[in-house]
Design an enzyme around this catalytic site. Structure first.
Site, PDB file in Angstrom:
ATOM      1  N   LYS B 100     -76.255 -57.786 -52.548  1.00 16.73           N
ATOM      2  CA  LYS B 100     -76.812 -58.818 -53.441  1.00 16.73           C
ATOM      3  C   LYS B 100     -78.283 -59.100 -53.190  1.00 16.73           C
ATOM      4  O   LYS B 100     -79.043 -59.267 -54.139  1.00 16.73           O
ATOM      5  CB  LYS B 100     -75.986 -60.092 -53.351  1.00 16.73           C
ATOM      6  CG  LYS B 100     -75.987 -60.727 -51.972  1.00 16.73           C
ATOM      7  CD  LYS B 100     -74.683 -61.427 -51.692  1.00 16.73           C
ATOM      8  CE  LYS B 100     -73.729 -60.449 -51.086  1.00 16.73           C
ATOM      9  NZ  LYS B 100     -72.592 -60.844 -50.388  1.00 16.73           N
ATOM     10  N   LYS B 200     -76.911 -64.259 -55.538  1.00 16.38           N
ATOM     11  CA  LYS B 200     -75.829 -64.105 -56.513  1.00 16.38           C
ATOM     12  C   LYS B 200     -76.195 -64.780 -57.836  1.00 16.38           C
ATOM     13  O   LYS B 200     -75.941 -64.253 -58.915  1.00 16.38           O
ATOM     14  CB  LYS B 200     -74.535 -64.700 -55.954  1.00 16.38           C
ATOM     15  CG  LYS B 200     -73.980 -63.903 -54.779  1.00 16.38           C
ATOM     16  CD  LYS B 200     -72.904 -64.685 -54.031  1.00 16.38           C
ATOM     17  CE  LYS B 200     -72.289 -63.840 -52.926  1.00 16.38           C
ATOM     18  NZ  LYS B 200     -71.422 -64.641 -52.025  1.00 16.38           N
TER      19      LYS B 200
END
Lengths: 406, 406
Positions: B100, B200
């Site tokens: 991520k 995220k």
């Protein structure tokens, strides 16, 4: 893929059709236009203001319009729906449909027609309104890890049971309120008999497991016969009764599916799915349990799901029914043992239904009786007519059936 | 589409890599095979039994193997991850990645590389472990109706806060337990500072709104400085403090996103997202709120998400970043007013940060002070270093920011 702009021929302008009309006005970036609308009665008064020139009561007006490049079908009549969808598929036109009963009954033929004529049929709106269950089962859970899909798939019956268990109303008042709120039809049979949940479950099963199981083969018991004694029993045990649909892989390469009222304890995800909401638990190896929750009934949530399918088709999406081509598809069975509560008055259940084992037996001079017993599902299906008698009500104990804790 | 059998070159064999190795053994119908695994240290002892012949510490051994048709990358080093993913994309190889931080920092370049070389990068595992958030935002919520995505995206910090609020543990004990349970790293900074949630959120925002916002532009406040006084304050008000990430469309064609601790009341969906779980609320016109819930941390849930991406790529799936081509993409702004609680000791917050309005002000001779005040987000970002001082802790009141009730 269909070319821009999306030019829609819409069949049906009831609650969902009107919701869809409204959604299309809002979704300006979709560049979608409703070109024609076919209804049964043009003159009928409707809440939504539609240009009368685009209304027709002749389906050929839509099929003969060369500008129409997508059919959206939300008519409230399974036979008409079947005619519309099969006609569209035979002409290679893509169709978005929300007609769960028709789809659940005709899925194998509808799949064949898509393959034969190269059209595409999308129907995420047919199960759980706005929750993207089918698309996720088809795409995201496209592997062996999936073990079970279980949930509350019918908003109307859930609304009624919520009024009973969360607001202490009696069943008939709750049913009337559901009708007033527009969550239940004037004839609520379809919802409370479990049929609506069944049709959704049949569609979900095909996309979860890759196997089509005809609705008539599935044990389906609704909440029609629920009585005060059952509600009291559940309340005393600190549980709620919910109408639950589930498909489960068994350990022997088989699977089963059924729709039944179930005693749900507070620690389960679905315990908190109240009112008109739907909730689905997807269980698999490695990821354990996932829970999807959202509005399952009503025109707008369903319409938003139709829009998702319209856009998906615009981008060339189609169901590929990939799991149907898996080598190791599990086999459907009803040869499983359920632990159930059966309440009865005149009908002498223990003498009429072959029971494997009785755990508890209660009778009272008032004529109220119940047993808690292990029964084979095949036998329950065979004695379906007895279980449907108005004095009989059956509830599943989920704990016993496999060793689960969702 | 990649040809069968799927022959994977795997980079990384830590918790997630081992989980993925295990998942591939289980998913027999995937017909996927891990052909080579590149690790930093071949000799390292691991829980999973891997044929030593397929291990290598030279990435070229994977890239030069003509049989490898898919790269799965789960290395715990953003620079190595960047090198692996960009190399694969330049060679036209499809990549599945869970990194991520790297993806959030380099998304525009990674999108360019996919377009230029025709490769594909899938990364659903990078946000919310096993919950299919990115895929659903990209496909199902592909329309104007989407208004907001808000959730608990970091399992480790949520586990710690759960121990504090549900089990009455103090923060340092809870942090130690999270580390013992494997939910937090020996250095938990990344999780508790909010950075993990931020990365995220940046990825989610691109797929929700169609706009890339670089991580450094986003207000990100974590739970590092939470103290007993804050926990007591929340408990007295009957709320929990949760670390929440959100992206919200505003009414003026703009949108904002931020990561902050938030006071969450019991009626909100995310109130019940406890322990290492993640939960995401997707709000839109017509469907109102949908809630997705599942395991967000741990090797197996993340590995199941990697498998979903592997299968999707096998069927030819790629992100099309459709919303980036929308005409009316909203514009990112930080010019919004938040209502916040700021607790401080030595740092005199009211004299250091320009505040629009103070609703409440508390001080005590023990040196504990807090204000409840309206502050512009741009000013909070400008004074980020002050808010990061160890005696300062900031919590958002969600009710004030827009008129929401999720």
């Amino acid at each position: 893929m269909i070319s821009h702009p999306i030019s829609i021929g819409l069949f049906g302008l009831g609650t969902v059709g009107q919701g869809f009309y409204h959604v299309i006005q809002q979704a300006i970036n979709a560049h979608a236009d409703i070109r024609r609308i076919c209804v049964r009665n043009i003159a009928k008064k409707r809440d939504v203001e539609v240009n009368p020139a685009i209304l027709t009561d002749n389906m050929e007006d839509i099929f003969n319009d060369p500008e129409v490049n997508l059919i959206v079908e939300v008519v409230d009549d399974a036979e008409a729906s079947y005619r519309i969808v099969t006609t569209a598929l035979r002409r290679g036109l893509p169709v978005v449909s929300g007609s769960k009963a028709m789809i659940a009954r005709h899925l194998p033929e509808l799949i064949d027609l898509q393959q034969k004529y190269g059209g595409a049929l999308l129907y995420d709106a047919s199960a759980c309104g706005s929750i993207p269950v089918i698309r996720n089962l088809e795409e995201y859970y496209d592997n062996d890890l999936l073990l079970e899909v279980k949930g509350i798939l019918n908003g109307s019956s859930n609304y009624i049971l919520s009024r009973v268990f969360d607001h202490g109303e009696d069943y008939s008042l709750a049913l009337r309120k559901a009708q007033e709120a527009g969550f239940a039809e004037s004839d609520p049979t379809f919802d409370i008999s479990g049929m609506d949940s069944l049709f959704k479950l049949v569609i979900i099963t095909l996309h979860a497991i890759g196997v089509y199981v005809a609705p008539e083969r599935v044990l389906t018991l609704g909440i029609t016969n629920i009585g005060d004694a059952d509600i009291r029993y559940a309340r005393e045990k600190g549980v709620k009764i919910k109408l639950v649909a589930q498909v489960v892989k068994l350990s022997d390469g088989k699977f089963t599916l059924f729709v039944m009222p179930e005693f749900v304890v507070p620690s389960r995800y679905i315990y908190s799915v109240d009112n008109e909401y739907n909730g689905v638990v997807i269980r698999g190896e490695c990821y354990d349990r996932q829970f999807m929750f959202g509005k399952g009934a009503g025109g707008s949530p369903t319409a938003s799901s139709l829009l998702s399918d319209v856009m998906a088709r615009h981008h060339g999406y189609r169901y590929e029914y990939k799991k149907m081509n898996y080598i190791d598809r599990p086999e459907f069975t009803t040869d499983v043992t359920l632990k159930v509560y059966i309440r009865y008055c005149e009908t002498d259940i223990p003498s009429l239904i072959p029971i494997e084992r009785i755990h508890e037996r209660y009778s009272s001079e008032s004529g109220l009786n119940y047993i808690i017993a292990d029964v084979n599902m095949t036998r329950l299906i065979a004695h379906r007519q007895i279980l449907d008698r108005p004095d009989v009500f059956t509830v599943n104990f989920p704990q016993f059936f496999l060793d689960r804790d969702d």
